[in-house]
Each structure stands twice: as structure tokens, then as C-alpha cells.
Design an enzyme around this catalytic site. Structure first.
Site, PDB file in Angstrom:
ATOM      1  N   LYS A  10     -88.773  57.206  49.073  1.00 30.84           N
ATOM      2  CA  LYS A  10     -88.632  58.222  50.136  1.00 30.84           C
ATOM      3  C   LYS A  10     -87.670  57.698  51.205  1.00 30.84           C
ATOM      4  O   LYS A  10     -87.466  56.472  51.344  1.00 30.84           O
ATOM      5  CB  LYS A  10     -89.970  58.597  50.768  1.00 30.84           C
ATOM      6  CG  LYS A  10     -90.707  57.450  51.495  1.00 30.84           C
ATOM      7  CD  LYS A  10     -90.319  57.259  52.955  1.00 30.84           C
ATOM      8  CE  LYS A  10     -91.071  56.091  53.610  1.00 30.84           C
ATOM      9  NZ  LYS A  10     -90.420  55.520  54.770  1.00 30.84           N
ATOM     10  N   ASP A 152     -98.118  55.699  54.863  1.00 30.08           N
ATOM     11  CA  ASP A 152     -97.118  56.509  54.158  1.00 30.08           C
ATOM     12  C   ASP A 152     -97.376  56.586  52.652  1.00 30.08           C
ATOM     13  O   ASP A 152     -96.460  56.744  51.866  1.00 30.08           O
ATOM     14  CB  ASP A 152     -95.684  56.081  54.493  1.00 30.08           C
ATOM     15  CG  ASP A 152     -95.374  54.662  54.060  1.00 30.08           C
ATOM     16  OD1 ASP A 152     -96.293  53.989  53.562  1.00 30.08           O
ATOM     17  OD2 ASP A 152     -94.212  54.239  54.220  1.00 30.08           O
TER      18      ASP A 152
HETATM   19  O1  C5P Z   1    -100.746  52.084  57.488  1.00 30.29           O
HETATM   20  P1  C5P Z   1     -99.954  50.878  57.128  1.00 30.29           P
HETATM   21  O2  C5P Z   1    -100.711  49.882  56.343  1.00 30.29           O
HETATM   22  O3  C5P Z   1     -98.665  51.228  56.494  1.00 30.29           O
HETATM   23  O4  C5P Z   1     -99.561  50.169  58.502  1.00 30.29           O
HETATM   24  C1  C5P Z   1     -99.089  48.846  58.594  1.00 30.29           C
HETATM   25  C2  C5P Z   1     -99.088  48.441  60.049  1.00 30.29           C
HETATM   26  O5  C5P Z   1     -98.065  49.167  60.738  1.00 30.29           O
HETATM   27  C3  C5P Z   1    -100.379  48.767  60.790  1.00 30.29           C
HETATM   28  O6  C5P Z   1    -101.311  47.723  60.713  1.00 30.29           O
HETATM   29  C4  C5P Z   1     -99.903  48.972  62.212  1.00 30.29           C
HETATM   30  O7  C5P Z   1     -99.724  47.720  62.844  1.00 30.29           O
HETATM   31  C5  C5P Z   1     -98.520  49.567  62.019  1.00 30.29           C
HETATM   32  N1  C5P Z   1     -98.533  51.040  62.107  1.00 30.29           N
HETATM   33  C6  C5P Z   1     -98.620  51.624  63.356  1.00 30.29           C
HETATM   34  N2  C5P Z   1     -98.609  52.992  63.463  1.00 30.29           N
HETATM   35  C7  C5P Z   1     -98.488  53.777  62.374  1.00 30.29           C
HETATM   36  C8  C5P Z   1     -98.389  53.193  61.084  1.00 30.29           C
HETATM   37  C9  C5P Z   1     -98.420  51.815  60.995  1.00 30.29           C
HETATM   38  O8  C5P Z   1     -98.712  50.930  64.375  1.00 30.29           O
HETATM   39  N3  C5P Z   1     -98.453  55.097  62.529  1.00 30.29           N
END
Ligand code: C5P
Length: 355
Positions: A10, A152
């Protein structure tokens, strides 16, 4: 028999970030777009007295234990379905790891789709007209599991052009843009998403962006995204054919006629991560400039960092314009790898999922 599934990449056509939230995440308003580029995830699953998982990959940077998104997804799915199985997953990596192209997240969904096929669980792919709220049972549950695996991940259960809100996991289908030429540049530099979010916090601390003002801004942006895309369909704009797909193809006479340009979306979409990533990695800003080719006859319709990077992309009216961008890159930054691909609408995403 093993089931081989395409696991598509993506890009983020636009990505706006809010203030940090008490839960450690950030509010987002983003438009995701799937691409034709893919990894291949092959799954074998047989019911067994207890669950065992074995994960392999051709790329030694891919974790092969419970840290892998595909591992997490399959484990949660089996637990949720109350099924024990002996599962083998192989990830044939073709997309960059940590590239901002959602490759790991897509692998998780491909593993789930492969598991479902192996266990005989059939799911109607999300049709453009079907709203998330109409779906229930397992279809709703798998969205929930996907959100647990990563922000995502759920977008890959929809495919095509997808609006992402909340922390990016609250997804809904947008009218698709027609297949559009896209050059993805893949720098060697790796950017950590979690670090990019922390850098964002430092940046906005100076700007005094409160949670309330940030929520207001994101809500405004999500409404604008949704209406900009929906307008084309409701008004039956030139770009929205009977298929409800926004047109941006090379059959059009010029960029001014493309639906994305006409709706004005491209003039205001942007990626907030560029504000923290570009100052730290000026070479990435330079690649964006080359992809954009501003002032040349082959200029991009839009060029941007994807997610937190380090991949960048340009969208082009014709294949020739995309090839010209690749030639510019090759001449000015010979070490950079780039791929010419196209955006992948939702229908094709699901039709072409199985190899
Ligand atoms: O959800 P995911 O595992 O992809 O997120 C990885 C890290 O990125 C989270 O632990 C957080 O620190 C950050 N994040 C965030 N806000 C989001 C998505 C991710 O701060 N909307």
C-alpha cells in the site's frame, strides 16, 4: 494442498497525524491505496489435536517467530475460531522490509486469507457498496483481530482506496481511483515508525496542538476526504464511470481532466511524516523532488513519502511519465532502486488474490 496468496503493498495517498493520545497512539486521517506490487504468502493448514506454527521466509530480516505479524494473525484467528491446526507459512519477500509500504501488515492478512482457504472458511470480499457496519460474525471479528495485530493491517481486509481513521485501523472503502501509474522509490535508509511518531510529538509540542484542536482538524480532514471522493460518484463526474471508479488513466487527454486533479484532492493531500522525516534524511526530500519532476512535461500528478517511509512514490498520468521519472532517478541518484507499478482497485485486489 498449500494455498498461495498475493500480499499487496500500500501507499498513503494522504496522511494527517494528530496529537499523542493517552493510549500511546496518535489519531490519524489517512487515505490508503493498494498497489499491484506483492509478496507471496503460502499457507498449509490441517486440523490437529493442538496448534503448531512453522514460519519460514526467503529473507532473513523477516522474523520467523511470534513477533511476525502473520504468526500473530493466524494464532489469534485460530483461537477465535476455536480450531487447532498444524500451520505452515512461507513468506516469499519481494517488497522492502520497514519501507512504509505496509508489507508486514499485508503479510498478516494474506496469511489469514490463506488459512481461511485451507480450513474451508469462505468470506465474501468487501464489495465497494458494502458498508462495514452491515457485516457481522466472522467478518467483523477478523477486522477486530487485524486491528490488534497492527494499525495498518485492517486496510488489507478491504483493499483498493481506503479511508483510515482513529489510529488508522478504523477503515472504510472509498470509491476507487482507476489504475494509475506509480513509481515507488526504495531507499536503503530504514525509518522506524514508532520513532517517527515520537519525533512528531516533539515537533507539535512547540506548536501547542491540543488533543481537542487536533481532533477537530482530523475530523475536518476525514469529512473532506470522504466528500471529495464521494462527490465524484454522486455527481457522476466525468471521472466516475459506471463502475464507480475514479478515472486517472492514460486515455485522458491531460492531467487537468483526471478526477483526482479535478476534485482538488491532490492540491491539499500531504503526509505529515515528511515534516519530521525529511529534516533528518534530506536525501529523501531530494528523491521526492526528482519523482515530482515539477516543471517538466512528464511531471507527477502527486509525489510523497509513503507512511513514515522510507519508500516514496509518484503518481503519473501515463506509463511514459513514470518511466521518465525512473530515468531521472537513475541519472541523479544511481544507487536508488525504483519500481514502476500501478494502483490496484478493490475488485482486482480480491480477484487476483490467489495465485
Ligand atoms: O499499530 P502499530 O503496531 O502499527 O503501531 C506501532 C507503533 O507506532 C505504536 O506502538 C505507536 O508507538 C505508533 N503508532 C502511533 N499512532 C498510530 C499508529 C501507530 O503512535 N496511529
Amino acid at each position: 494442498m498449500p494455498t498461495a496468496v498475493r500480499s499487496h503493498a500500500k501507499i498513503n495517498l494522504g496522511l494527517h497525524i494528530g496529537a499523542p493520545r493517552p493510549d500511546g497512539f496518535h489519531g490519524l486521517a489517512t487515505v490508503y491505496q493498494t498497489l499491484e506490487l506483492y509478496d507471496i504468502v503460502t499457507v498449509t493448514a490441517l486440523p490437529a489435536p493442538s496448534t503448531t506454527l512453522c514460519l519460514t521466509s526467503n529473507d532473513n530480516r523477516v522474523p520467523t517467530d511470534k513477533c511476525n505479524t502473520a504468526w500473530k494473525m493466524v494464532t489469534l484467528a485460530l483461537e477465535s475460531l476455536g480450531i487447532f491446526a498444524e500451520v505452515k507459512i512461507h513468506i516469499d519477500k519481494r517488497l522492502p522490509v520497514q519501507g512504509g509500504l505496509g508489507a508486514g501488515s499485508a503479510n498478516a492478512v494474506a496469511a489469514l486469507v490463506g488459512l481461511e482457504a485451507e480450513l474451508g472458511i469462505t468470506i465474501q470480499p468487501c464489495a465497494p457498496s458494502v458498508s462495514i457496519s452491515l457485516r457481522n460474525g466472522w467478518e467483523a471479528k477478523r477486522l477486530e483481530i487485524a486491528a490488534q495485530v497492527g494499525s495498518d493491517v485492517p486496510l488489507f481486509l478491504i483493499g483498493g482506496t481506503v479511508l483510515g481513521l482513529d489510529r488508522g485501523q478504523q477503515v472504510s472503502p472509498l470509491p476507487d481511483i482507476e489504475p494509475t501509474w506509480c513509481v515507488v522509490a526504495v531507499p536503503e535508509t530504514g525509518v522506524s515508525t514508532a520513532q517517527a511518531f515520537r519525533d512528531w510529538d516533539v515537533l507539535i509540542a512547540d506548536e501547542r496542538l491540543t488533543e481537542q484542536s487536533s481532533n477537530d482538524r482530523l475530523e475536518q480532514l476525514s469529512r473532506t476526504y470522504a466528500s471529495a471522493f464521494a462527490e465524484e460518484i454522486l455527481e457522476g463526474g466525468q471521472g466516475a464511470g459506471s463502475s464507480g471508479v475514479l478515472s486517472l488513466g492514460e486515455d485522458r487527454a491531460g492531467p487537468e481532466e483526471s478526477a483526482l486533479v479535478r476534485t482538488g484532492i491532490l492540491s491539499w493531500v500531504g503526509n505529515d511524516f515528511e515534516r519530521v522525516v525529511f529534516p533528518q534524511h534530506p536525501s529523501l526530500a531530494e528523491i521526492k523532488r526528482i519523482l515530482a519532476g515539477f516543471g517538466t512535461p512528464e511531471a507527477a500528478l502527486h509525489a510523497s513519502l509513503s507512511g513514515s517511509g522510507s519508500a516514496l512514490f509518484g503518481l503519473y498520468q501515463t506509463r511514459g511519465d513514470g518511466e521518465a521519472a525512473q530515468a531521472r532517478l537513475k541519472q541523479q541518484v544511481p544507487e536508488i532502486r525504483s519500481v514502476l507499478t500501478r494502483t490496484l482497485p478493490r475488485g482486482a485486489y480480491w480477484r487476483e488474490m490467489f495465485l
